[in-house]
Enzyme design. Structure first.
Site, mmCIF file in Angstrom:
data_model
loop_
_atom_site.group_PDB
_atom_site.id
_atom_site.type_symbol
_atom_site.label_atom_id
_atom_site.label_comp_id
_atom_site.label_asym_id
_atom_site.label_seq_id
_atom_site.Cartn_x
_atom_site.Cartn_y
_atom_site.Cartn_z
ATOM 1 C CD GLU A 2 17.286 22.813 36.582
ATOM 2 O OE1 GLU A 2 17.269 23.416 35.693
ATOM 3 O OE2 GLU A 2 16.614 21.725 36.966
ATOM 4 C CG ASP A 62 6.461 23.446 35.817
ATOM 5 O OD1 ASP A 62 5.706 23.734 36.332
ATOM 6 O OD2 ASP A 62 6.834 22.497 34.451
ATOM 7 N NE ARG A 115 17.216 18.687 25.581
ATOM 8 C CZ ARG A 115 16.698 18.369 27.476
ATOM 9 N NH1 ARG A 115 16.958 19.248 27.784
ATOM 10 N NH2 ARG A 115 15.850 17.212 27.051
HETATM 11 C C1 PRP Z 1 13.163 20.273 33.686
HETATM 12 C C2 PRP Z 1 14.374 21.406 33.893
HETATM 13 C C3 PRP Z 1 14.565 21.112 35.951
HETATM 14 C C4 PRP Z 1 12.759 20.799 35.910
HETATM 15 C C5 PRP Z 1 12.721 21.407 36.883
HETATM 16 O O1 PRP Z 1 14.016 18.959 33.824
HETATM 17 O O2 PRP Z 1 14.978 21.405 33.536
HETATM 18 O O3 PRP Z 1 15.374 20.335 36.174
HETATM 19 O O4 PRP Z 1 12.502 19.912 34.786
HETATM 20 O O5 PRP Z 1 10.813 21.365 37.021
HETATM 21 P P1 PRP Z 1 10.335 20.932 38.798
HETATM 22 O O6 PRP Z 1 10.567 22.528 38.949
HETATM 23 O O7 PRP Z 1 8.546 20.772 38.025
HETATM 24 O O8 PRP Z 1 10.538 20.300 39.546
HETATM 25 P P2 PRP Z 1 13.593 17.378 32.574
HETATM 26 O O9 PRP Z 1 13.548 16.733 33.866
HETATM 27 O O10 PRP Z 1 12.857 18.224 31.640
HETATM 28 O O11 PRP Z 1 15.096 17.666 31.912
HETATM 29 P P3 PRP Z 1 16.140 17.892 31.228
HETATM 30 O O12 PRP Z 1 16.521 19.564 31.532
HETATM 31 O O13 PRP Z 1 16.723 17.145 31.023
HETATM 32 O O14 PRP Z 1 15.056 18.601 30.197
#
Ligand code: PRP
Length: 184
Positions: free
Chosen positions: A103, A107, A169
Site C-alpha cells: 500500500e 490513513d 501521482r
Molecule cells: C487511498 C490509499 C489507500 C487508502 C487508505 O486510496 O491508497 O488505499 O486510501 O485510506 P484509509 O486508511 O483511510 O482506508 P484511494 O481510495 O484514495 O484510491 P487510490 O489508491 O486509487 O488513490
C-alpha cells in the site's frame, strides 16, 4: 514531473526521492529475511500503490508473484468515508499463499483492516502489510503493519502514487499540498 511543475500547489517536500529509495531498500531486505525460501504473493492496491509496488518489488530477491486489487474508500475529496468495496478482485487464488499487501498510505486504516481480513478469510497462509506511509494521527482502526516506510503528519499529501483528484501521482517524491490547491 518535478516540484517546478506543481508551482504553488506544492507546499513543501515531505519525503525526498532519495529517502524513499533508501527506505525501500531496507524494507526489501527485511522482507527477504522474513520470507527466506518462500514464494510471496505481492498484492498491490490500485491505484496509489503502483509506484511502491514497482520500486519495492524490484529490490526483493525472494521469489514473488504480483497481483492487484482495486478497492474504493474515497471519492475525489480528501475525507475518508469508511466505505470499502471491491472494484477489481484478484486473479490469483490466495489459498495457502503468503500474501504481502503493498500500500502507499494508511490513513484511517479502514481499507487495510478490511482487506487483510478479507484475504485471511480466503485461506491465505499469512497476510502481512507493507505500506510506505502512515498517518498516526488519523488512525481510526488499528492495523498491524509489518513493513512501514515513514510515519507522516496528518496533512494532505500527494506524489509517488498518491493523488489529489487524480493529479500528482507521477511526482517522484511525497509533498504536501497547499490548502488553496484543494480549496482548504
Ligand atoms: C487511498 C490509499 C489507500 C487508502 C487508505 O486510496 O491508497 O488505499 O486510501 O485510506 P484509509 O486508511 O483511510 O482506508 P484511494 O481510495 O484514495 O484510491 P487510490 O489508491 O486509487 O488513490
Amino acid at each position: 514531473m518535478d516540484a517546478t511543475d506543481m508551482g504553488e500547489d506544492l507546499e513543501r517536500v515531505l519525503v525526498e526521492e532519495e529517502r524513499i529509495d533508501q527506505r525501500l531498500d531496507e524494507m526489501a531486505a527485511e522482507i527477504d529475511r522474513d520470507y527466506a525460501g518462500e514464494n510471496i504473493l505481492l498484492v498491490g492496491v490500485l491505484r496509489g500503490a503502483v509506484m511502491v509496488m514497482a520500486d519495492l518489488s524490484r529490490k526483493i530477491h525472494s521469489r514473488v508473484e504480483m497481483d492487484w486489487m482495486a478497492v474504493s474508500s474515497y471519492g475525489s475529496g480528501t475525507k475518508s468515508s469508511g466505505v470499502v468495496r471491491i472494484l477489481k478482485d484478484l486473479d490469483t487464488d490466495v489459498h495457502d499463499r503468503h500474501v504481502l499487501i503493498v500500500e502507499d498510505i494508511i490513513d484511517s486504516g479502514l481499507t487495510l483492516s478490511w482487506l487483510k481480513e478479507n484475504l485471511e478469510a480466503r485461506g491465505a497462509t499469512s497476510v502481512r502489510i507493507a505500506a510506505l506511509l502512515r498517518k498516526p494521527d488519523a488512525v481510526k482502526v488499528k492495523v498491524e503493519v509489518s513493513y512501514l516506510g515513514f510515519e507522516i503528519p496528518n496533512e494532505f499529501v500527494v506524489g509517488y502514487g498518491l493523488d489529489y483528484d487524480e493529479k500528482y501521482r507521477h511526482l517522484p517524491f511525497i509533498g504536501t499540498l497547499a490548502p488553496k490547491a484543494y480549496g482548504g
